[in-house]
Design a protein around this motif. Structure first.
Motif, PDB file in Angstrom:
ATOM      1  N   LYS A 186       5.444 -13.735 -23.078  1.00  0.00           N
ATOM      2  CA  LYS A 186       6.149 -13.399 -21.848  1.00  0.00           C
ATOM      3  C   LYS A 186       5.292 -12.408 -21.069  1.00  0.00           C
ATOM      4  CE  LYS A 186       9.962 -13.180 -19.230  1.00  0.00           C
ATOM      5  NZ  LYS A 186      10.651 -14.342 -18.646  1.00  0.00           N
ATOM      6  N   LEU A 187       4.993 -12.734 -19.803  1.00  0.00           N
ATOM      7  CA  LEU A 187       4.094 -11.925 -18.989  1.00  0.00           C
ATOM      8  C   LEU A 187       4.853 -11.277 -17.838  1.00  0.00           C
ATOM      9  CD1 LEU A 187       1.220 -14.571 -18.595  1.00  0.00           C
ATOM     10  CD2 LEU A 187       1.621 -13.006 -20.508  1.00  0.00           C
ATOM     11  N   LEU A 188       4.499 -10.022 -17.539  1.00  0.00           N
ATOM     12  CA  LEU A 188       5.039  -9.341 -16.372  1.00  0.00           C
ATOM     13  C   LEU A 188       3.895  -9.056 -15.408  1.00  0.00           C
ATOM     14  CD1 LEU A 188       7.478  -7.848 -14.982  1.00  0.00           C
ATOM     15  CD2 LEU A 188       6.547  -5.763 -15.994  1.00  0.00           C
ATOM     16  N   ARG A 246       1.161 -22.014 -12.740  1.00  0.00           N
ATOM     17  CA  ARG A 246       0.507 -23.327 -12.760  1.00  0.00           C
ATOM     18  C   ARG A 246      -0.085 -23.627 -14.131  1.00  0.00           C
ATOM     19  NH1 ARG A 246      -1.816 -21.475  -7.704  1.00  0.00           N
ATOM     20  NH2 ARG A 246      -0.628 -22.330  -5.947  1.00  0.00           N
ATOM     21  N   ARG A 247      -0.521 -22.595 -14.832  1.00  0.00           N
ATOM     22  CA  ARG A 247      -1.102 -22.781 -16.167  1.00  0.00           C
ATOM     23  C   ARG A 247      -0.032 -22.910 -17.242  1.00  0.00           C
ATOM     24  NH1 ARG A 247      -6.768 -19.536 -17.005  1.00  0.00           N
ATOM     25  NH2 ARG A 247      -7.630 -19.803 -14.899  1.00  0.00           N
ATOM     26  N   GLY A 248       1.223 -22.809 -16.832  1.00  0.00           N
ATOM     27  CA  GLY A 248       2.319 -23.006 -17.783  1.00  0.00           C
ATOM     28  C   GLY A 248       2.781 -21.761 -18.499  1.00  0.00           C
ATOM     29  N   TYR A 249       2.402 -20.581 -18.004  1.00  0.00           N
ATOM     30  CA  TYR A 249       2.791 -19.331 -18.647  1.00  0.00           C
ATOM     31  C   TYR A 249       4.200 -18.908 -18.224  1.00  0.00           C
ATOM     32  CZ  TYR A 249      -2.250 -18.959 -19.572  1.00  0.00           C
ATOM     33  OH  TYR A 249      -3.542 -19.188 -19.977  1.00  0.00           O
ATOM     34  N   ASP A 250       4.841 -18.113 -19.062  1.00  0.00           N
ATOM     35  CA  ASP A 250       6.187 -17.602 -18.828  1.00  0.00           C
ATOM     36  C   ASP A 250       6.052 -16.278 -18.069  1.00  0.00           C
ATOM     37  OD1 ASP A 250       8.832 -16.918 -18.900  1.00  0.00           O
ATOM     38  OD2 ASP A 250       8.956 -16.676 -21.076  1.00  0.00           O
ATOM     39  N   VAL A 251       6.419 -16.271 -16.781  1.00  0.00           N
ATOM     40  CA  VAL A 251       6.109 -15.136 -15.909  1.00  0.00           C
ATOM     41  C   VAL A 251       7.367 -14.489 -15.341  1.00  0.00           C
ATOM     42  CG1 VAL A 251       4.833 -14.376 -13.871  1.00  0.00           C
ATOM     43  CG2 VAL A 251       3.946 -16.274 -15.245  1.00  0.00           C
ATOM     44  N   ARG A 252       7.400 -13.163 -15.468  1.00  0.00           N
ATOM     45  CA  ARG A 252       8.403 -12.352 -14.767  1.00  0.00           C
ATOM     46  C   ARG A 252       7.655 -11.589 -13.674  1.00  0.00           C
ATOM     47  NH1 ARG A 252      11.474  -8.610 -18.665  1.00  0.00           N
ATOM     48  NH2 ARG A 252      12.572 -10.562 -19.099  1.00  0.00           N
ATOM     49  N   ALA A 253       8.142 -11.681 -12.439  1.00  0.00           N
ATOM     50  CA  ALA A 253       7.472 -11.066 -11.300  1.00  0.00           C
ATOM     51  C   ALA A 253       8.246  -9.835 -10.849  1.00  0.00           C
ATOM     52  CB  ALA A 253       7.358 -12.064 -10.155  1.00  0.00           C
ATOM     53  N   PHE A 254       7.597  -8.688 -10.913  1.00  0.00           N
ATOM     54  CA  PHE A 254       8.194  -7.435 -10.447  1.00  0.00           C
ATOM     55  C   PHE A 254       7.857  -7.292  -8.964  1.00  0.00           C
ATOM     56  CE2 PHE A 254       9.514  -3.056 -11.917  1.00  0.00           C
ATOM     57  CZ  PHE A 254       9.508  -2.437 -10.678  1.00  0.00           C
ATOM     58  N   VAL A 255       8.895  -7.360  -8.103  1.00  0.00           N
ATOM     59  CA  VAL A 255       8.701  -7.240  -6.660  1.00  0.00           C
ATOM     60  C   VAL A 255       9.456  -6.014  -6.163  1.00  0.00           C
ATOM     61  CG1 VAL A 255       8.425  -9.737  -6.434  1.00  0.00           C
ATOM     62  CG2 VAL A 255      10.668  -8.703  -6.010  1.00  0.00           C
ATOM     63  N   TYR A 256       8.989  -5.470  -5.055  1.00  0.00           N
ATOM     64  CA  TYR A 256       9.579  -4.253  -4.499  1.00  0.00           C
ATOM     65  C   TYR A 256      10.958  -4.541  -3.921  1.00  0.00           C
ATOM     66  CZ  TYR A 256       9.814   0.085  -1.742  1.00  0.00           C
ATOM     67  OH  TYR A 256      10.185   1.296  -1.205  1.00  0.00           O
ATOM     68  N   MET A 308       9.952  -4.400 -18.097  1.00  0.00           N
ATOM     69  CA  MET A 308       8.964  -4.676 -19.143  1.00  0.00           C
ATOM     70  C   MET A 308       9.582  -5.104 -20.471  1.00  0.00           C
ATOM     71  SD  MET A 308       6.192  -1.639 -18.301  1.00  0.00           S
ATOM     72  CE  MET A 308       5.331  -1.848 -19.858  1.00  0.00           C
ATOM     73  N   ARG A 309      10.872  -4.918 -20.605  1.00  0.00           N
ATOM     74  CA  ARG A 309      11.527  -5.276 -21.871  1.00  0.00           C
ATOM     75  C   ARG A 309      11.334  -6.766 -22.173  1.00  0.00           C
ATOM     76  NH1 ARG A 309      14.605  -1.757 -24.241  1.00  0.00           N
ATOM     77  NH2 ARG A 309      15.045  -0.680 -22.269  1.00  0.00           N
ATOM     78  N   ASP A 310      10.968  -7.063 -23.389  1.00  0.00           N
ATOM     79  CA  ASP A 310      10.722  -8.431 -23.872  1.00  0.00           C
ATOM     80  C   ASP A 310       9.399  -9.020 -23.394  1.00  0.00           C
ATOM     81  OD1 ASP A 310      13.238  -8.407 -25.148  1.00  0.00           O
ATOM     82  OD2 ASP A 310      14.209  -9.099 -23.298  1.00  0.00           O
ATOM     83  N   CYS A 311       8.639  -8.268 -22.616  1.00  0.00           N
ATOM     84  CA  CYS A 311       7.329  -8.759 -22.168  1.00  0.00           C
ATOM     85  C   CYS A 311       6.243  -8.277 -23.129  1.00  0.00           C
ATOM     86  CB  CYS A 311       7.020  -8.266 -20.752  1.00  0.00           C
ATOM     87  SG  CYS A 311       8.068  -9.012 -19.489  1.00  0.00           S
ATOM     88  N   GLU A 312       5.332  -9.167 -23.430  1.00  0.00           N
ATOM     89  CA  GLU A 312       4.272  -8.834 -24.384  1.00  0.00           C
ATOM     90  C   GLU A 312       2.958  -8.450 -23.712  1.00  0.00           C
ATOM     91  OE1 GLU A 312       5.014 -11.905 -27.916  1.00  0.00           O
ATOM     92  OE2 GLU A 312       5.556 -12.657 -25.924  1.00  0.00           O
ATOM     93  N   LEU A 313       2.810  -8.828 -22.449  1.00  0.00           N
ATOM     94  CA  LEU A 313       1.609  -8.480 -21.701  1.00  0.00           C
ATOM     95  C   LEU A 313       1.997  -8.156 -20.270  1.00  0.00           C
ATOM     96  CD1 LEU A 313      -1.880 -10.047 -21.856  1.00  0.00           C
ATOM     97  CD2 LEU A 313      -0.822  -9.752 -19.622  1.00  0.00           C
ATOM     98  N   VAL A 314       1.393  -7.080 -19.731  1.00  0.00           N
ATOM     99  CA  VAL A 314       1.699  -6.634 -18.373  1.00  0.00           C
ATOM    100  C   VAL A 314       0.423  -6.611 -17.540  1.00  0.00           C
ATOM    101  CG1 VAL A 314       2.576  -4.753 -16.943  1.00  0.00           C
ATOM    102  CG2 VAL A 314       3.614  -5.219 -19.180  1.00  0.00           C
ATOM    103  N   PHE A 315       0.469  -7.299 -16.401  1.00  0.00           N
ATOM    104  CA  PHE A 315      -0.564  -7.165 -15.380  1.00  0.00           C
ATOM    105  C   PHE A 315      -0.029  -6.146 -14.376  1.00  0.00           C
ATOM    106  CE2 PHE A 315      -1.227 -11.542 -16.872  1.00  0.00           C
ATOM    107  CZ  PHE A 315      -2.609 -11.617 -17.001  1.00  0.00           C
ATOM    108  N   HIS A 316      -0.638  -4.971 -14.327  1.00  0.00           N
ATOM    109  CA  HIS A 316      -0.128  -3.912 -13.451  1.00  0.00           C
ATOM    110  C   HIS A 316      -0.949  -3.851 -12.168  1.00  0.00           C
ATOM    111  CE1 HIS A 316       1.457  -0.317 -11.832  1.00  0.00           C
ATOM    112  NE2 HIS A 316       0.477   0.487 -12.226  1.00  0.00           N
ATOM    113  N   LEU A 317      -0.373  -4.391 -11.077  1.00  0.00           N
ATOM    114  CA  LEU A 317      -1.033  -4.404  -9.775  1.00  0.00           C
ATOM    115  C   LEU A 317      -0.294  -3.583  -8.722  1.00  0.00           C
ATOM    116  CD1 LEU A 317      -1.600  -7.416 -11.189  1.00  0.00           C
ATOM    117  CD2 LEU A 317      -2.707  -7.819  -8.988  1.00  0.00           C
ATOM    118  N   LEU A 322       7.793   0.448 -25.867  1.00  0.00           N
ATOM    119  CA  LEU A 322       8.236  -0.911 -26.177  1.00  0.00           C
ATOM    120  C   LEU A 322       7.269  -1.673 -27.081  1.00  0.00           C
ATOM    121  CD1 LEU A 322       9.452  -1.915 -22.587  1.00  0.00           C
ATOM    122  CD2 LEU A 322      10.909  -1.329 -24.547  1.00  0.00           C
ATOM    123  N   GLY A 323       6.099  -1.107 -27.320  1.00  0.00           N
ATOM    124  CA  GLY A 323       5.115  -1.799 -28.158  1.00  0.00           C
ATOM    125  C   GLY A 323       4.511  -3.017 -27.488  1.00  0.00           C
TER     126      GLY A 323
END
Length: 336
Positions: free
Chosen positions: A7-9, A27-37, A75-84, A118-119
């Motif tokens: 799960k990616l944020l 598009r690559r088939g990843y499970d994405v959560r999008a943090f928007v303002y 971020m809960r339940d997300c295993e990787l975060v892209f912080h932009l 959260l590890g």
């Protein structure tokens, strides 16, 4: 690190680079959560313009990166975060530096603290070439001295150092990607390439611009997005800072002429003093050394050199020249 089943944020998913990254991950088939303002218009920023089939696959989280509780919830339940998520306009940082401290420094701290609690398996933190200031040598290695020539750059240096401190102090798995000047469809008109293109596309032939002598390493959006994904997948990037650029240096003046050539027009340039940075704040030269990216995860730009730059500009100009896209920009006003 295989991110396919994770799960990616993406924080800042509503922005220029963030929206392109979010779309490519989907598009690559990843499970994405999008943090928007969060905003009262229920706008998802540039994600509102994504293809419908892409939007259906995105989980949207509306919040504010300055709120530690909301960040941790996202971020809960997300295993990787892209912080932009960040404030990035340099002129606005002269106007309102306090907001840059809150967003860029405190916002990054919120992500890092939540990742520790959260590890989270990995945080990819976004830096900027502006942290180097005017190059003391070129091409610029990741070990180049850091020089804050604007409040924006100062807060990004601080955010980078916070990220590295969490890696060193708590073993938080952090990687830092340092993109040089990314350009392409959707970029804000606060940046020079959209400023040039939108003025030409709306019929102007006498362009209002700032300094023409500084050089930049312009990297097309597709290459930057690939860089983010490669940094995330590589275990060798943990605890490291990695430049991502085109390995091509070009002046703003040359950029104007290349865009005019691509768009089939002749232009004149009028210096708009409002667009000039204070003398000691102008970054005169940027050119990325991308050796480390090649060594760690075999990344290299597809839009490299003069030919690659011209191709990227053609794709960018085509997008901006579409009337539906062009009407989103106010070319007659200086956007700080």
């Amino acid at each position: 690190m295989d991110i396919k089943e994770k799960k990616l944020l993406v924080t800042g998913a509503d922005g220029f680079i963030g929206s392109h990254l979010t779309e490519e991950l989907v598009r690559r088939g990843y499970d994405v959560r999008a943090f928007v303002y969060y905003n009262s218009f229920n706008s998802w920023g540039w994600l509102d313009h994504s293809p419908e089939q892409v939007k259906k696959e995105i989980e949207i989280f509306q919040g504010d990166i300055r709120d530690p509780y909301g960040v941790k919830a996202a971020m809960r339940d997300c295993e990787l975060v892209f912080h932009l998520a960040a404030l990035i306009a340099i002129p606005y940082s002269y106007h309102s530096p306090d907001t840059y401290v809150d967003t860029n420094m405190k916002g990054t701290l919120n992500v890092l603290q939540a990742a520790r609690d959260l590890g989270v398996q990995k945080v990819v933190h976004t830096s900027t070439s502006e942290v180097y200031g005017t190059a003391k040598y070129v091409p610029i290695l990741e070990t180049h001295p850091l020089q804050a020539q604007s409040p924006y750059a100062a807060t990004k240096i601080a955010a980078d150092q916070l990220a590295l401190s969490f890696y060193r102090s708590f073993n938080t798995p952090v990687s830092i990607i340092r993109p040089f000047n990314t350009y392409g469809p959707r970029q804000s008109a606060r940046a020079v390439i959209p400023t040039i293109i939108t003025q030409i596309a709306k019929g102007e032939r006498k362009l209002k611009l700032g300094a023409l002598t500084p050089t930049r390493d312009f990297n097309y959006i597709d290459d930057t997005v690939r860089g983010f994904i490669e940094v995330a997948q590589s275990n060798a990037t943990i605890g490291e800072v990695v430049n991502v650029g085109s390995d091509f240096e070009v002046s703003i003046g040359e950029t104007v002429q290349t865009i005019a050539e691509v768009m089939g027009v002749k232009v004149e340039i009028e210096t708009d003093h409002e667009r000039l940075r204070p003398e000691k704040s102008e970054v005169e030269r940027l050119w990325a050394d991308i050796t480390k990216a090649k060594q760690l995860f075999a990344w290299k730009p597809n839009f490299s050199g003069k030919a690659g730059f011209k191709l990227g500009l053609q794709k960018t100009a085509e997008w901006f020249s579409n009337p539906a896209n062009l009407r989103l920009y106010k070319e007659d006003r200086y956007n700080i």
